[in-house]
Motif scaffolding. Sequence first.
Motif, PDB file in Angstrom:
ATOM      1  N   GLN A 242      -8.795  -2.944  11.308  1.00 28.25           N
ATOM      2  CA  GLN A 242      -8.368  -1.399  11.413  1.00 28.25           C
ATOM      3  C   GLN A 242      -6.948  -1.396  10.455  1.00 28.25           C
ATOM      4  O   GLN A 242      -7.020  -0.322   9.693  1.00 28.25           O
TER       5      GLN A 242
ATOM      6  N   LYS B 290      -0.524  -6.419  -3.192  1.00 29.07           N
ATOM      7  CA  LYS B 290      -1.715  -6.211  -1.970  1.00 29.07           C
ATOM      8  C   LYS B 290      -2.849  -7.155  -2.247  1.00 29.07           C
ATOM      9  O   LYS B 290      -3.241  -7.758  -1.289  1.00 29.07           O
TER      10      LYS B 290
ATOM     11  N   HIS C  52       0.826  -1.122  -0.159  1.00 34.60           N
ATOM     12  CA  HIS C  52      -0.038   0.046   0.090  1.00 34.60           C
ATOM     13  C   HIS C  52       0.925   1.078  -0.165  1.00 34.60           C
ATOM     14  O   HIS C  52       0.493   2.397  -0.847  1.00 34.60           O
TER      15      HIS C  52
ATOM     16  N   SER D 212       2.645   1.328  -3.403  1.00 32.63           N
ATOM     17  CA  SER D 212       1.565   1.438  -4.642  1.00 32.63           C
ATOM     18  C   SER D 212       2.005   0.239  -5.605  1.00 32.63           C
ATOM     19  O   SER D 212       2.622   0.335  -6.479  1.00 32.63           O
TER      20      SER D 212
ATOM     21  N   ALA E 137     -11.619  -5.781   4.487  1.00 34.35           N
ATOM     22  CA  ALA E 137     -12.415  -4.933   5.397  1.00 34.35           C
ATOM     23  C   ALA E 137     -13.753  -5.756   5.414  1.00 34.35           C
ATOM     24  O   ALA E 137     -14.371  -5.671   6.464  1.00 34.35           O
TER      25      ALA E 137
ATOM     26  N   ALA F  12      -6.959  -3.118   7.360  1.00 36.60           N
ATOM     27  CA  ALA F  12      -7.639  -3.092   6.176  1.00 36.60           C
ATOM     28  C   ALA F  12      -7.917  -1.673   5.835  1.00 36.60           C
ATOM     29  O   ALA F  12      -7.893  -1.263   4.804  1.00 36.60           O
ATOM     30  N   ARG F  13      -8.565  -1.065   6.574  1.00 36.20           N
ATOM     31  CA  ARG F  13      -9.263   0.593   6.778  1.00 36.20           C
ATOM     32  C   ARG F  13      -8.215   1.370   6.529  1.00 36.20           C
ATOM     33  O   ARG F  13      -7.973   2.268   5.592  1.00 36.20           O
ATOM     34  N   GLY F  14      -7.024   1.121   6.998  1.00 29.62           N
ATOM     35  CA  GLY F  14      -5.707   1.980   6.872  1.00 29.62           C
ATOM     36  C   GLY F  14      -5.034   1.729   5.570  1.00 29.62           C
ATOM     37  O   GLY F  14      -4.459   2.701   4.814  1.00 29.62           O
ATOM     38  N   CYS F  15      -5.245   0.748   5.028  1.00 25.27           N
ATOM     39  CA  CYS F  15      -4.323   0.344   3.750  1.00 25.27           C
ATOM     40  C   CYS F  15      -5.211   0.267   2.621  1.00 25.27           C
ATOM     41  O   CYS F  15      -5.036  -0.347   1.524  1.00 25.27           O
ATOM     42  N   ASP F  16      -6.435   0.673   2.868  1.00 29.87           N
ATOM     43  CA  ASP F  16      -7.330   0.813   1.739  1.00 29.87           C
ATOM     44  C   ASP F  16      -7.724  -0.420   1.200  1.00 29.87           C
ATOM     45  O   ASP F  16      -7.645  -0.685   0.011  1.00 29.87           O
ATOM     46  N   ALA F  17      -7.938  -1.580   1.955  1.00 30.14           N
ATOM     47  CA  ALA F  17      -8.216  -2.892   1.406  1.00 30.14           C
ATOM     48  C   ALA F  17      -9.360  -3.149   1.493  1.00 30.14           C
ATOM     49  O   ALA F  17      -9.957  -3.724   2.571  1.00 30.14           O
ATOM     50  N   ALA F  18     -10.431  -2.790   0.713  1.00 35.31           N
ATOM     51  CA  ALA F  18     -11.855  -3.085   0.747  1.00 35.31           C
ATOM     52  C   ALA F  18     -12.327  -4.708   0.879  1.00 35.31           C
ATOM     53  O   ALA F  18     -13.261  -5.066   1.650  1.00 35.31           O
TER      54      ALA F  18
END
Length: 436
Positions: free
Chosen positions: A234, A212, A204, A207, A245, A236-242
Amino acid sequence: MINQIHVIAVLTRAVGSFHNRIRREEKSNPQLYTTNKKLSSTLFSLSPVTTASARYMSSSQLFDDHYRTPKPPPLPCWNYGRGKKYLMKFRDCLNLHEEKKEAWDKVFKEGHGADVCVVTGKDDVQNATREDHVILAHSCILVMSSPVLRSLLEKAPVRNKLKIIKISGVTREVARVFIRFLYSSCYEEEEMKKNAIHLLVLSHAYSVPSLKKLCIYHIEKNILTKENVVDLLQLARGCDAARLAYVCTRLIFKDFKTVSGTEGWKVMRDVNPTLEQELLESLVESDSRKLERSNKREEHQTYFLLYEAMEALVHISRDGCRNIWPADKSLHHNESQGSNCNFPACKRIELLVRHFRGCDLSVPGGCADCKRMWQLLELHSRMCAESYYCTVPLCRYFKEKMQNLNKKEKQKWDLLVSRVRASKGTLSSICYMKVS
Protein backbone atom coordinates in the motif's frame (compact mmCIF):
# COMPACT_ATOMS: atom_id res chain seq x y z
CA MET A 1 79.85 29.99 -43.24
CA ILE A 2 77.74 31.80 -45.86
CA ASN A 3 80.10 30.68 -48.63
CA GLN A 4 79.89 27.08 -47.45
CA ILE A 5 76.06 27.18 -47.53
CA HIS A 6 76.21 28.72 -51.03
CA VAL A 7 78.49 25.92 -52.23
CA ILE A 8 76.14 23.28 -50.79
CA ALA A 9 73.13 24.83 -52.55
CA VAL A 10 74.99 24.95 -55.90
CA LEU A 11 76.09 21.32 -55.60
CA THR A 12 72.55 20.25 -54.63
CA ARG A 13 71.08 21.93 -57.73
CA ALA A 14 73.78 20.31 -59.86
CA VAL A 15 72.98 16.89 -58.47
CA GLY A 16 69.25 17.47 -59.13
CA SER A 17 69.79 18.44 -62.77
CA PHE A 18 72.20 15.55 -63.21
CA HIS A 19 69.61 13.20 -61.74
CA ASN A 20 66.89 14.36 -64.16
CA ARG A 21 69.17 13.90 -67.17
CA ILE A 22 70.28 10.41 -66.02
CA ARG A 23 66.65 9.28 -65.46
CA ARG A 24 65.75 10.29 -69.02
CA GLU A 25 68.70 8.26 -70.35
CA GLU A 26 67.80 5.26 -68.17
CA LYS A 27 64.36 5.06 -69.75
CA SER A 28 65.96 4.68 -73.17
CA ASN A 29 68.83 2.37 -71.94
CA PRO A 30 68.21 0.48 -68.63
CA GLN A 31 71.72 -1.01 -68.64
CA LEU A 32 73.13 2.34 -67.58
CA TYR A 33 71.44 2.02 -64.14
CA THR A 34 74.41 0.41 -62.35
CA THR A 35 76.98 2.80 -63.85
CA ASN A 36 74.86 5.84 -63.04
CA LYS A 37 74.38 4.67 -59.46
CA LYS A 38 78.18 4.42 -58.89
CA LEU A 39 78.78 7.78 -60.58
CA SER A 40 76.13 9.48 -58.43
CA SER A 41 77.66 8.00 -55.29
CA THR A 42 81.06 9.42 -56.28
CA LEU A 43 79.60 12.82 -57.06
CA PHE A 44 77.61 12.86 -53.87
CA SER A 45 80.69 12.00 -51.79
CA LEU A 46 82.50 15.08 -53.21
CA SER A 47 79.82 17.46 -51.89
CA PRO A 48 80.51 18.74 -48.35
CA VAL A 49 76.97 18.13 -47.13
CA THR A 50 76.11 17.67 -43.52
CA THR A 51 74.99 14.44 -41.92
CA ALA A 52 71.34 15.57 -41.83
CA SER A 53 71.40 16.33 -45.56
CA ALA A 54 73.09 13.03 -46.38
CA ARG A 55 70.28 11.12 -44.73
CA TYR A 56 67.82 12.50 -47.28
CA MET A 57 70.16 12.54 -50.33
CA SER A 58 71.61 9.03 -50.43
CA SER A 59 72.24 7.50 -53.84
CA SER A 60 69.64 4.81 -53.31
CA GLN A 61 67.04 7.52 -52.70
CA LEU A 62 68.13 9.55 -55.70
CA PHE A 63 67.97 6.78 -58.30
CA ASP A 64 65.50 4.19 -56.98
CA ASP A 65 61.85 4.91 -57.68
CA HIS A 66 60.86 2.74 -54.73
CA TYR A 67 62.24 5.32 -52.29
CA ARG A 68 60.53 8.24 -53.93
CA THR A 69 57.23 7.38 -52.20
CA PRO A 70 57.04 8.19 -48.50
CA LYS A 71 57.63 5.31 -46.13
CA PRO A 72 54.53 3.93 -44.42
CA PRO A 73 54.19 4.51 -40.70
CA PRO A 74 55.45 1.70 -38.46
CA LEU A 75 53.08 -1.02 -37.32
CA PRO A 76 51.63 -0.74 -33.82
CA CYS A 77 53.97 -2.20 -31.25
CA TRP A 78 53.00 -4.50 -28.41
CA ASN A 79 52.40 -1.63 -25.99
CA TYR A 80 50.30 0.41 -28.45
CA GLY A 81 47.50 2.24 -26.68
CA ARG A 82 48.95 1.87 -23.22
CA GLY A 83 49.55 5.57 -23.08
CA LYS A 84 45.83 6.25 -23.38
CA LYS A 85 45.04 3.71 -20.70
CA TYR A 86 47.62 5.31 -18.46
CA LEU A 87 46.06 8.73 -19.02
CA MET A 88 42.65 7.30 -18.15
CA LYS A 89 44.04 5.77 -14.96
CA PHE A 90 45.72 9.07 -14.18
CA ARG A 91 42.43 10.89 -14.63
CA ASP A 92 40.75 8.38 -12.36
CA CYS A 93 43.40 9.12 -9.76
CA LEU A 94 42.56 12.81 -10.08
CA ASN A 95 38.84 12.10 -9.64
CA LEU A 96 37.77 14.15 -6.63
CA HIS A 97 34.28 12.69 -6.31
CA GLU A 98 34.78 11.36 -2.80
CA GLU A 99 36.59 14.52 -1.71
CA LYS A 100 33.77 16.65 -3.05
CA LYS A 101 31.19 14.56 -1.24
CA GLU A 102 33.11 14.96 1.99
CA ALA A 103 33.39 18.69 1.40
CA TRP A 104 29.65 19.10 0.81
CA ASP A 105 28.93 16.93 3.82
CA LYS A 106 31.14 19.21 5.88
CA VAL A 107 29.30 22.26 4.56
CA PHE A 108 26.00 20.76 5.74
CA LYS A 109 27.28 19.77 9.18
CA GLU A 110 28.93 23.11 9.92
CA GLY A 111 26.14 25.21 8.41
CA HIS A 112 28.51 28.02 7.47
CA GLY A 113 26.69 30.73 5.57
CA ALA A 114 23.29 29.02 5.96
CA ASP A 115 20.23 31.06 5.04
CA VAL A 116 17.46 28.48 5.60
CA CYS A 117 16.08 27.05 8.82
CA VAL A 118 14.32 23.66 8.51
CA VAL A 119 11.91 22.78 11.32
CA THR A 120 9.84 19.65 11.87
CA GLY A 121 7.31 20.38 14.68
CA LYS A 122 5.55 23.07 16.75
CA ASP A 123 8.40 23.24 19.25
CA ASP A 124 10.88 23.73 16.46
CA VAL A 125 8.82 26.58 15.00
CA GLN A 126 8.75 28.35 18.35
CA ASN A 127 12.49 27.76 18.87
CA ALA A 128 13.56 28.46 15.30
CA THR A 129 16.49 30.55 16.51
CA ARG A 130 18.04 27.74 18.58
CA GLU A 131 20.53 25.61 16.66
CA ASP A 132 19.74 22.46 18.67
CA HIS A 133 16.08 22.59 17.58
CA VAL A 134 16.50 23.32 13.86
CA ILE A 135 18.44 22.17 10.81
CA LEU A 136 20.45 24.83 9.03
CA ALA A 137 20.69 24.63 5.26
CA HIS A 138 21.51 26.66 2.16
CA SER A 139 18.75 27.76 -0.15
CA CYS A 140 20.82 27.27 -3.31
CA ILE A 141 21.33 23.57 -2.49
CA LEU A 142 17.68 22.96 -1.64
CA VAL A 143 16.44 24.81 -4.73
CA MET A 144 18.63 22.78 -7.08
CA SER A 145 17.82 19.46 -5.37
CA SER A 146 14.02 19.58 -5.19
CA PRO A 147 11.41 21.53 -7.16
CA VAL A 148 9.02 21.25 -4.21
CA LEU A 149 11.51 22.88 -1.86
CA ARG A 150 12.02 25.59 -4.47
CA SER A 151 8.32 26.53 -4.30
CA LEU A 152 8.37 26.38 -0.50
CA LEU A 153 11.37 28.68 -0.28
CA GLU A 154 9.72 31.24 -2.53
CA LYS A 155 6.86 31.58 -0.03
CA ALA A 156 8.82 30.93 3.17
CA PRO A 157 8.68 33.53 5.96
CA VAL A 158 11.91 35.16 7.09
CA ARG A 159 12.99 35.39 10.74
CA ASN A 160 16.37 36.74 11.79
CA LYS A 161 17.49 36.71 8.14
CA LEU A 162 16.69 32.99 7.85
CA LYS A 163 13.96 31.51 5.67
CA ILE A 164 11.90 29.04 7.67
CA ILE A 165 10.42 25.93 6.03
CA LYS A 166 8.67 23.08 7.78
CA ILE A 167 8.87 19.35 6.99
CA SER A 168 5.86 17.75 8.64
CA GLY A 169 5.17 14.15 9.54
CA VAL A 170 8.72 13.09 10.40
CA THR A 171 11.13 13.48 13.27
CA ARG A 172 14.10 15.83 13.32
CA GLU A 173 16.44 12.87 12.84
CA VAL A 174 14.73 11.78 9.62
CA ALA A 175 14.63 15.34 8.30
CA ARG A 176 18.33 15.71 9.03
CA VAL A 177 19.17 12.53 7.09
CA PHE A 178 17.01 13.81 4.22
CA ILE A 179 18.67 17.24 4.04
CA ARG A 180 22.13 15.71 4.35
CA PHE A 181 21.42 13.46 1.36
CA LEU A 182 20.45 16.51 -0.70
CA TYR A 183 23.89 17.98 -0.05
CA SER A 184 26.28 15.09 -0.63
CA SER A 185 24.26 11.90 -1.19
CA CYS A 186 25.91 10.63 1.99
CA TYR A 187 24.14 8.63 4.68
CA GLU A 188 24.85 6.17 7.46
CA GLU A 189 23.82 2.58 6.83
CA GLU A 190 22.12 2.21 10.20
CA GLU A 191 20.18 5.44 9.73
CA MET A 192 19.05 4.34 6.28
CA LYS A 193 17.92 0.91 7.50
CA LYS A 194 16.06 2.51 10.39
CA ASN A 195 14.36 5.34 8.48
CA ALA A 196 14.05 3.94 4.93
CA ILE A 197 10.24 3.94 4.99
CA HIS A 198 9.99 7.57 6.17
CA LEU A 199 12.67 8.65 3.70
CA LEU A 200 10.73 6.96 0.90
CA VAL A 201 7.72 9.11 1.76
CA LEU A 202 9.89 12.25 1.85
CA SER A 203 11.61 11.42 -1.45
CA HIS A 204 8.22 11.03 -3.11
CA ALA A 205 6.70 14.13 -1.52
CA TYR A 206 9.68 16.37 -2.38
CA SER A 207 10.51 14.69 -5.74
CA VAL A 208 14.00 13.29 -5.13
CA PRO A 209 14.27 10.24 -7.47
CA SER A 210 17.79 9.19 -6.45
CA LEU A 211 16.78 8.94 -2.79
CA LYS A 212 13.61 7.02 -3.74
CA LYS A 213 15.62 4.36 -5.59
CA LEU A 214 17.96 4.02 -2.63
CA CYS A 215 15.09 3.65 -0.17
CA ILE A 216 13.39 1.02 -2.33
CA TYR A 217 16.63 -0.97 -2.43
CA HIS A 218 17.03 -0.92 1.36
CA ILE A 219 13.37 -1.74 1.98
CA GLU A 220 13.53 -4.70 -0.39
CA LYS A 221 16.80 -5.93 1.11
CA ASN A 222 16.38 -5.31 4.84
CA ILE A 223 12.76 -4.56 5.76
CA LEU A 224 10.40 -6.51 3.51
CA THR A 225 8.89 -9.63 5.16
CA LYS A 226 5.71 -11.66 4.87
CA GLU A 227 4.28 -9.90 7.92
CA ASN A 228 4.57 -6.36 6.53
CA VAL A 229 4.35 -7.03 2.81
CA VAL A 230 0.71 -5.86 2.61
CA ASP A 231 1.50 -2.57 4.36
CA LEU A 232 4.54 -1.99 2.16
CA LEU A 233 2.47 -2.73 -0.93
CA GLN A 234 0.00 0.00 0.00
CA LEU A 235 2.90 2.35 0.73
CA ALA A 236 4.50 1.58 -2.64
CA ARG A 237 1.24 2.26 -4.47
CA GLY A 238 0.85 5.57 -2.62
CA CYS A 239 4.44 6.63 -3.33
CA ASP A 240 4.39 5.52 -6.97
CA ALA A 241 7.19 3.01 -6.37
CA ALA A 242 6.56 0.51 -9.17
CA ARG A 243 9.57 -1.66 -8.38
CA LEU A 244 8.61 -2.07 -4.72
CA ALA A 245 4.96 -2.76 -5.62
CA TYR A 246 6.05 -5.49 -8.04
CA VAL A 247 8.30 -7.13 -5.45
CA CYS A 248 5.55 -7.06 -2.82
CA THR A 249 2.98 -8.50 -5.22
CA ARG A 250 5.33 -11.29 -6.23
CA LEU A 251 5.95 -12.17 -2.56
CA ILE A 252 2.19 -12.25 -1.90
CA PHE A 253 1.58 -14.60 -4.83
CA LYS A 254 4.50 -16.79 -3.80
CA ASP A 255 3.06 -17.57 -0.36
CA PHE A 256 -0.53 -16.37 -0.45
CA LYS A 257 -1.73 -18.69 2.28
CA THR A 258 0.68 -17.25 4.86
CA VAL A 259 0.24 -13.62 3.79
CA SER A 260 -3.57 -13.82 3.81
CA GLY A 261 -3.47 -14.80 7.50
CA THR A 262 -1.40 -11.81 8.64
CA GLU A 263 -2.77 -8.82 10.52
CA GLY A 264 -1.93 -6.50 7.63
CA TRP A 265 -4.16 -8.45 5.25
CA LYS A 266 -7.07 -8.31 7.70
CA VAL A 267 -6.68 -4.54 8.08
CA MET A 268 -6.47 -4.10 4.32
CA ARG A 269 -9.67 -6.15 3.91
CA ASP A 270 -11.52 -3.65 6.11
CA VAL A 271 -9.86 -0.45 4.95
CA ASN A 272 -9.19 -1.10 1.27
CA PRO A 273 -11.39 -3.95 -0.06
CA THR A 274 -10.76 -2.81 -3.64
CA LEU A 275 -7.07 -3.67 -3.32
CA GLU A 276 -7.96 -7.08 -1.91
CA GLN A 277 -10.25 -7.80 -4.84
CA GLU A 278 -7.55 -6.66 -7.27
CA LEU A 279 -4.96 -8.93 -5.66
CA LEU A 280 -7.31 -11.92 -5.76
CA GLU A 281 -8.06 -11.36 -9.44
CA SER A 282 -4.35 -10.98 -10.18
CA LEU A 283 -3.66 -14.18 -8.26
CA VAL A 284 -6.21 -16.13 -10.30
CA GLU A 285 -4.78 -14.70 -13.51
CA SER A 286 -1.25 -15.57 -12.42
CA ASP A 287 -2.25 -19.16 -11.63
CA SER A 288 -3.95 -19.51 -15.01
CA ARG A 289 -0.81 -18.21 -16.76
CA LYS A 290 1.34 -20.68 -14.84
CA LEU A 291 -1.00 -23.52 -15.80
CA GLU A 292 -0.93 -22.42 -19.42
CA ARG A 293 2.86 -22.26 -19.46
CA SER A 294 3.06 -25.69 -17.85
CA ASN A 295 0.69 -27.16 -20.45
CA LYS A 296 2.73 -25.60 -23.24
CA ARG A 297 5.93 -27.07 -21.84
CA GLU A 298 4.35 -30.51 -21.58
CA GLU A 299 2.95 -30.22 -25.10
CA HIS A 300 6.32 -29.16 -26.48
CA GLN A 301 7.98 -32.05 -24.63
CA THR A 302 5.52 -34.49 -26.21
CA TYR A 303 6.23 -33.18 -29.71
CA PHE A 304 9.95 -33.30 -29.00
CA LEU A 305 9.71 -36.96 -27.95
CA LEU A 306 7.82 -37.70 -31.15
CA TYR A 307 10.59 -36.02 -33.10
CA GLU A 308 13.21 -38.18 -31.39
CA ALA A 309 11.09 -41.27 -32.10
CA MET A 310 10.99 -40.37 -35.80
CA GLU A 311 14.77 -39.96 -35.82
CA ALA A 312 15.31 -43.31 -34.12
CA LEU A 313 12.84 -45.06 -36.44
CA VAL A 314 14.64 -43.79 -39.54
CA HIS A 315 18.01 -44.65 -37.98
CA ILE A 316 17.02 -48.26 -37.22
CA SER A 317 15.36 -48.78 -40.61
CA ARG A 318 18.23 -47.31 -42.59
CA ASP A 319 21.45 -48.06 -40.67
CA GLY A 320 20.42 -50.51 -37.96
CA CYS A 321 21.44 -50.42 -34.31
CA ARG A 322 22.29 -52.96 -31.63
CA ASN A 323 20.65 -56.25 -32.81
CA ILE A 324 18.16 -54.80 -35.30
CA TRP A 325 19.30 -54.28 -38.88
CA PRO A 326 17.61 -53.69 -42.22
CA ALA A 327 16.84 -56.76 -44.35
CA ASP A 328 19.38 -55.80 -47.02
CA LYS A 329 22.27 -55.71 -44.50
CA SER A 330 24.01 -58.49 -42.61
CA LEU A 331 23.66 -58.78 -38.84
CA HIS A 332 26.72 -57.67 -36.84
CA HIS A 333 26.84 -57.79 -33.06
CA ASN A 334 28.50 -54.57 -32.04
CA GLU A 335 27.83 -53.67 -28.44
CA SER A 336 29.98 -50.56 -28.54
CA GLN A 337 27.90 -49.13 -31.39
CA GLY A 338 24.70 -49.74 -29.47
CA SER A 339 26.01 -48.23 -26.26
CA ASN A 340 27.28 -45.13 -28.09
CA CYS A 341 24.12 -44.54 -30.12
CA ASN A 342 23.43 -40.84 -30.63
CA PHE A 343 19.65 -41.23 -30.82
CA PRO A 344 18.03 -41.02 -27.34
CA ALA A 345 14.83 -42.85 -28.34
CA CYS A 346 16.64 -45.67 -30.17
CA LYS A 347 16.33 -48.23 -27.38
CA ARG A 348 12.62 -47.59 -26.83
CA ILE A 349 11.87 -47.78 -30.54
CA GLU A 350 13.90 -50.99 -30.79
CA LEU A 351 11.80 -52.62 -28.07
CA LEU A 352 8.64 -51.39 -29.74
CA VAL A 353 9.73 -52.75 -33.12
CA ARG A 354 10.56 -56.14 -31.59
CA HIS A 355 7.11 -56.30 -29.98
CA PHE A 356 5.39 -55.17 -33.18
CA ARG A 357 7.20 -57.83 -35.19
CA GLY A 358 6.32 -60.69 -32.82
CA CYS A 359 2.88 -59.66 -31.58
CA ASP A 360 -0.07 -61.68 -32.85
CA LEU A 361 -2.36 -58.62 -32.60
CA SER A 362 -0.21 -56.26 -34.67
CA VAL A 363 -3.20 -54.83 -36.53
CA PRO A 364 -5.20 -51.63 -36.00
CA GLY A 365 -7.32 -52.23 -32.92
CA GLY A 366 -4.78 -54.60 -31.34
CA CYS A 367 -2.73 -54.04 -28.18
CA ALA A 368 -1.68 -50.58 -27.02
CA ASP A 369 1.98 -50.96 -28.07
CA CYS A 370 0.97 -52.08 -31.55
CA LYS A 371 -1.42 -49.13 -31.86
CA ARG A 372 1.42 -46.82 -30.86
CA MET A 373 3.67 -48.39 -33.49
CA TRP A 374 1.03 -47.99 -36.18
CA GLN A 375 0.67 -44.32 -35.26
CA LEU A 376 4.43 -43.74 -35.39
CA LEU A 377 4.66 -45.40 -38.80
CA GLU A 378 1.80 -43.29 -40.11
CA LEU A 379 3.32 -40.11 -38.67
CA HIS A 380 6.62 -40.95 -40.34
CA SER A 381 4.95 -41.43 -43.70
CA ARG A 382 3.47 -37.93 -43.47
CA MET A 383 6.83 -36.40 -42.54
CA CYS A 384 8.94 -38.41 -44.97
CA ALA A 385 9.97 -36.59 -48.14
CA GLU A 386 11.20 -39.74 -49.92
CA SER A 387 8.78 -41.27 -52.41
CA TYR A 388 10.21 -44.67 -53.41
CA TYR A 389 13.43 -45.43 -51.53
CA CYS A 390 12.40 -45.05 -47.86
CA THR A 391 13.33 -48.15 -45.83
CA VAL A 392 10.88 -47.53 -42.99
CA PRO A 393 8.18 -50.25 -43.06
CA LEU A 394 4.75 -49.37 -44.47
CA CYS A 395 5.84 -45.87 -45.45
CA ARG A 396 4.55 -46.18 -49.01
CA TYR A 397 1.37 -47.87 -47.81
CA PHE A 398 0.44 -44.93 -45.59
CA LYS A 399 1.35 -42.46 -48.33
CA GLU A 400 -1.19 -44.08 -50.61
CA LYS A 401 -3.73 -44.18 -47.80
CA MET A 402 -3.17 -40.48 -47.21
CA GLN A 403 -4.78 -39.64 -50.55
CA ASN A 404 -8.13 -41.07 -49.45
CA LEU A 405 -8.49 -38.98 -46.27
CA ASN A 406 -11.10 -36.26 -45.97
CA LYS A 407 -10.15 -32.61 -45.52
CA LYS A 408 -10.68 -32.52 -41.75
CA GLU A 409 -8.47 -35.54 -41.04
CA LYS A 410 -5.81 -34.18 -43.35
CA GLN A 411 -5.77 -30.85 -41.49
CA LYS A 412 -5.29 -32.68 -38.17
CA TRP A 413 -2.31 -34.62 -39.48
CA ASP A 414 -0.81 -31.51 -41.07
CA LEU A 415 -1.08 -29.65 -37.76
CA LEU A 416 0.60 -32.52 -35.90
CA VAL A 417 3.41 -32.70 -38.46
CA SER A 418 4.05 -28.95 -38.30
CA ARG A 419 4.25 -28.96 -34.50
CA VAL A 420 6.57 -31.98 -34.39
CA ARG A 421 8.87 -30.33 -36.91
CA ALA A 422 8.75 -27.04 -35.03
CA SER A 423 9.88 -28.76 -31.81
CA LYS A 424 13.35 -29.35 -33.28
CA GLY A 425 14.01 -28.33 -36.86
CA THR A 426 12.93 -30.61 -39.70
CA LEU A 427 13.32 -34.26 -40.62
CA SER A 428 14.27 -33.68 -44.25
CA SER A 429 17.96 -34.42 -43.62
CA ILE A 430 16.99 -37.78 -42.09
CA CYS A 431 14.22 -38.81 -44.47
CA TYR A 432 16.21 -38.28 -47.64
CA MET A 433 18.26 -41.38 -48.44
CA LYS A 434 21.21 -41.75 -50.72
CA VAL A 435 20.53 -43.95 -53.74
CA SER A 436 23.47 -46.03 -54.87
